[in-house]
Structure formats: structure tokens, C-alpha cells
Design an enzyme around this catalytic site. Structure first.
Site, PDB file in Angstrom:
ATOM      1  N   ASP A 191      26.238  46.063  11.457  1.00  0.00           N
ATOM      2  CA  ASP A 191      25.879  45.024  12.338  1.00  0.00           C
ATOM      3  C   ASP A 191      26.918  43.818  12.015  1.00  0.00           C
ATOM      4  OD1 ASP A 191      25.101  42.292  13.857  1.00  0.00           O
ATOM      5  OD2 ASP A 191      22.493  42.465  12.906  1.00  0.00           O
ATOM      6  N   GLU A 225      21.715  45.938  19.618  1.00  0.00           N
ATOM      7  CA  GLU A 225      21.531  44.368  19.415  1.00  0.00           C
ATOM      8  C   GLU A 225      22.947  44.571  20.894  1.00  0.00           C
ATOM      9  OE1 GLU A 225      22.128  40.267  17.261  1.00  0.00           O
ATOM     10  OE2 GLU A 225      22.279  42.350  16.321  1.00  0.00           O
TER      11      GLU A 225
END
Length: 538
Positions: free
Chosen positions: A310, A519
Site C-alpha cells: 500500500d 484498494e
């Protein structure tokens, strides 16, 4: 095959050779007894080498050479020579002819054993070799040009994934590996790539064809879109590179630094105008989020790990927040597929005037319809109920005050036109609930904090550094180390205690469980929603 030493000697030639040998010995004895000529050690050694050459067997070619020499010597004996000059030339010829048989003997030996010829290589002149060496040393010392092993290559071939549940990347001849060409230089005079376009549904279908909405979008959203699309393209190219280097055995701290250095290069880092939006997270297995290795952490990625990667990019504060999960073992496929489908469901459901609680309900329904078999034991995939998606504002990753749940319930607030959202989902084989644990690495200055007096000098200098380099964007301890900050932990604690900076420790489910995450960042345009961070991988 007959042994070379047992072959019968040739007729006549060996007799001639023996006679010559005796003559040479007599001459050498005469020279050694005469006081006028004394032989040096080099001449004695040369005589011994010539005797060894004469004592070995010879082939047909050498036989012809010896016969020719004998004829020349007979001609000289009969007086056909021209005095001193002829004698010197004859001696030179003898010396030259004696060197040739040694080379031919070596070839004959190879031929007798039927050996393949060795490849010959032309020797460069010494001056040229020295020149090459000096130039290579200059290159190594200068450090401007990479060595042959480190030279970059253009991405003319597609990237075939070794990571489960990620698509393959097409060739990108404009970029190198490792990436060194800034994205701005790849798109000179042209617009940055548009993300995935999805049309609104239900009551908002009219927006797709509305001339009023299109004009509104052209007037108010074009400049914003160019910035955020550039940040999205940087994210895509960097994560392509990341997916090519992430292998079992890589040190997580090395991986994070390579990813972050690539972002800095491609985005042309410029203070608070362009750069990293938050540190690279590489949470493993039961750790769901906010883990990044601090200095001295030598954790190594294993084949059986499930790692969430991430990281974020920004241009003028316009943030791209995007994450994917790394797994090499196919037994985790269903876990990854469940979370990926849940994220795509959240994106599909999102839109203008859509309630946040409705998105969470749709996500949970899809995710919890999966189960996964790990080590011959079946686990239901659970949505992590205390982790959410979120709205994004300039220079504020969690700005806007809206959270998108990934389970049923939550707020009934609605999404609005012109908003940015990070749609992220987490699926777990554990309890589906995370808590803070482990050593903290992520920090962020609070967006709305006012002036707070600070007494500790180290805290004051650290806050000044944070304001100048990070502002209200997230940062990690590695970045402070990289900037040369020393002995900062006490000052950092003081800033956290005073409410100026917030810490974000790793979020963990129960040990032994596995958590996956996907995401994307979306933008609710007046005419459609754009999945800005969508790529060929997911």
C-alpha cells in the site's frame, strides 16, 4: 591409437638430425674452451631448448623443411653465397625455420587425438588494452554511468505475473527497468491516461448525456483531473516495477526503499508540490495495515506469506491511494479473489447520492460468500468490520469526514459530486477485527491542529522539518532517518502527546490468520465516475 613415443623414426632425416646435433655440440665445446667467447646463462638455456626441439619426432611437413635446409647448406658450402651478408641471412633463416616446427608439432599432437580446434581470439595491442582499462576505471570511478549489470532496459516485453490474482502488464517502451524516465517526459504535449470510466446508475443515468454536466466538468474539473491522472500513472508504473522485483527472499526494507525511490524519480519529487503521499506499507499475514519496516528491521518475505502493498502518490496534494495483495501460494487464491471482488463491488455501487451504508452492505455480501482452504482446513472469509474506505481531500488522506464501511450498517451519509474516495476492503480468515500492535512506523500531522506551544527544543526542530517536508501528509521513521534526523524519538513522542502529530501503529488480527486487501481511488465526476488508479494488474 598408437602412442606417439612408440612410432618408428623416419629414414635419413633423423640421421641428418643426429649429425647436426653432433656438429652443434662440437661448436659449443669449442666456444666454451675459447677465452674470447663466453656463453651467458640465456644462451645456454636457448641451446637446451633447441636441443629438446631437435630430439622430438617430426612429421612429413617438417621432413620437407629439413631437406630444403640441407640443400641450402650444400649450396652455401659450394660457394654460391655472397660473403658476410649471405652468412647472416642464412643464420636468420635457420633460426626462423627452427621455430616453426614447434608450432606444427602442437597441431600434429591435436590431430593425432582428433581434438576439435580451439577458438582463436585476436589479441588486442597492449596500448589498446590499457586504454580500455583506463576508460573502464574512469567510468567506475565517475559513478555517472551504470555498469553493465546495472544498465536499464526498456520494457518492450509484457510482464507475466508470478503473483497470484494479478493481471499481466503490456509492454511500455517509454519506460525502463528500473524506472528512470519521469512520467511528465513520457507525455509531452498529450494528456495523461484516463482511468476506467463507469457510468452512473438508476436516477443518475441522465448525467452521461447531459450537455450541462459536460460543460461543468470541462470548466471546473480539467485541471484537477490532469494532476491526479499524472499521480495515478506514476502509481501504475511504479507498482509494475514493484511486482517485477517482489519475490520470496527479498528484504522488506529494501523493497520499500526501491518503491519509494522509483516514485520520487517518476513524479519528479518537489517538496510539497509532488511526491509520496504516505509510506509504503507491507503488512504481512495477520497484520492488516500500517506496517512499514523501521531502520534495523530485516524481515524477509517468504513464499507462504500474504503481503499487502500500500503506497500513495500526489501532485499538488491530489492523492492517489491504491493497494494490492501479494501471494505466491495458490492456496490463498480464494481469499484474494474474495477481497478483489468485494472492492470492485464497492466501486460499482458507489456514485453520486449513494448512501455509504448501502455500499458497505453490498461489499460484505460479496466478500463473505467466499471460503478458503488453507493447509487442508476451510475458513470463511470475513470482512474486517472496523476498517473502512474513506474520502480524500487535498493534502489530507482521510479528509472529508466520510468513511465507507465494508460491513452492513454505518452512516447514512451520501456521496456527492466532485468528491474523491478510496474504496478499500479487507478480508480475513481470523476474527475479522483488528487492534493496534507492534512497533509504530506511520505518523501524520493533524490537519486542523492550531498553534500549540512546545517546550522541548528537539520537538520544535522536528516539527519545523515535518512542516517543510511532509505538511499534513503521512510519513514514517525511515524518511526521518533518510533526511539525517538524529535522536528524534523523544521529540516525536512529545509532538504526539501534545496532539500535533498522530501515530498509526500496525493493525493486526489474531496471529495465525491471513488478511488480504485491495484498494482503488475513484473520482465522482459530473458525468461519470472514474477509477483513477485502475491498471492492467487489477
Amino acid at each position: 591409437m598408437a602412442d606417439i613415443d612408440t612410432l618408428p623414426p623416419p629414414v635419413n632425416v633423423n640421421n641428418t638430425q643426429t649429425q647436426k646435433k653432433k656438429k652443434k655440440k662440437k661448436k659449443a665445446a669449442t666456444k666454451s674452451t675459447t677465452p674470447e667467447t663466453t656463453s651467458t646463462a640465456a644462451e645456454v638455456q636457448q641451446g637446451e631448448e633447441e636441443e629438446e626441439e631437435e630430439s622430438r619426432p617430426i612429421n612429413e611437413t617438417e621432413k620437407a623443411n629439413f631437406e630444403q635446409n640441407e640443400e641450402e647448406e650444400e649450396g652455401e658450402a659450394t660457394g654460391t653465397g655472397n660473403g658476410t651478408g649471405d652468412a647472416q641471412s642464412t643464420a636468420a633463416k635457420k633460426k626462423k625455420k627452427k621455430k616453426k616446427p614447434a608450432q606444427k608439432q602442437k597441431q600434429t599432437k591435436d590431430d593425432d587425438f582428433d581434438l576439435p580446434p580451439l577458438p582463436t581470439q585476436k589479441e588486442e595491442p597492449k596500448s589498446k588494452k590499457n586504454k580500455n582499462k583506463s576508460s573502464s576505471n574512469d567510468n567506475n570511478n565517475s559513478g555517472n554511468e551504470p555498469s553493465k549489470k546495472e544498465q536499464v532496459v526498456f520494457l518492450t516485453e509484457p510482464l507475466v505475473q508470478t503473483i497470484q490474482k494479478l493481471g499481466n502488464w503490456p509492454p511500455n517502451p517509454k519506460q525502463t527497468s528500473p524506472p528512470t524516465v519521469p512520467v511528465a517526459k513520457q507525455f509531452v504535449g498529450v494528456r495523461y491516461p484516463v482511468g476506467e470510466i463507469q457510468e452512473y446508475r438508476d436516477d443518475n443515468t441522465y448525467r452521461t448525456t447531459s450537455a450541462e454536466k459536460r460543460e461543468l466538468e470541462r470548466l471546473n474539473h480539467e485541471s484537477i483531473l490532469e494532476d491526479v491522472r499524472q499521480a495515478a500513472e506514476v502509481h501504475r508504473q511504479v507498482r509494475r516495477y514493484a511486482q517485477s522485483i517482489i519475490k520470496p527472499g527479498i528484504k522488506l526494507i529494501d523493497m520499500c526503499e526501491k518503491i519509494e525511490d522509483s516514485v520520487r524519480t517518476l513524479i519528479q519529487e518537489n517538496g510539497l508540490k509532488a511526491g509520496l503521499a504516505f509510506p509504503t506499507g507491507c503488512s504481512i499475514n495477520h497484520v492488516a495495515a500500517h506496517y512499514s519496516p523501521n531502520k534495523g528491521d530485516n524481515t524477509v518475505l517468504q513464499y507462504g506469506d500474504v503481503m499487502k502493498v500500500d503506497f500513495g502518490t500526489h501532485i499538488e496534494g491530489r492523492i492517489i491511494d491504491c493497494a494490492f495483495t501479494v501471494a505466491f501460494d495458490p492456496q490463498y487464491d480464494n481469499l484474494l479473489q474474495a477481497v478483489k471482488d468485494a472492492t470492485n463491488t464497492g466501486i460499482k455501487t458507489a456514485g453520486i447520492d449513494v448512501r455509504l451504508c448501502d455500499i458497505g452492505e453490498a461489499i460484505q455480501e460479496v466478500m463473505e460468500s467466499y471460503e478458503v482452504e488453507i493447509n487442508k482446513k476451510i475458513y470463511p472469509v470475513k470482512a474486517v468490520r472496523n476498517l473502512n474506505g474513506h474520502s480524500i481531500r487535498p493534502y489530507s488522506i482521510h479528509g472529508g469526514g466520510k468513511s465507507i464501511p465494508i460491513v452492513k450498517g454505518g452512516e447514512a451519509k451520501k456521496m456527492e459530486e466532485g468528491e474523491f474516495f478510496a474504496i478499500e476492503t479487507f478480508g480475513s480468515t481470523g476474527k475479522g477485527y483488528v487492534r493496534e500492535d507492534m512497533e509504530c512506523s506511520h505518523y501524520m500531522k493533524n490537519f486542523d491542529v492550531g498553534h500549540i506551544p512546545i517546550r522541548l527544543p528537539r520537538a520544535k526542530s522536528l516539527l519545523q522539518h515535518i512542516d517543510q517536508n511532509f505538511g499534513t501528509l503521512a510519513f514514517c521513521r525511515r524518511w526521518l532517518d533518510r533526511a539525517g534526523q538524529n535522536m528524534y524519538l523523544m521529540g516525536l513522542k512529545s509532538l504526539c502527546d501534545n496532539g500535533i502529530v498522530s501515530s498509526y501503529p500496525p493493525l493486526c488480527d489474531i496471529k495465525g490468520s491471513y488478511v488480504a486487501q485491495y484498494e482503488h481511488t475513484i473520482y465522482l465526476r459530473p458525468t461519470c465516475k472514474e477509477v483513477l488508479s485502475r491498471g492492467d494488474d487489477y
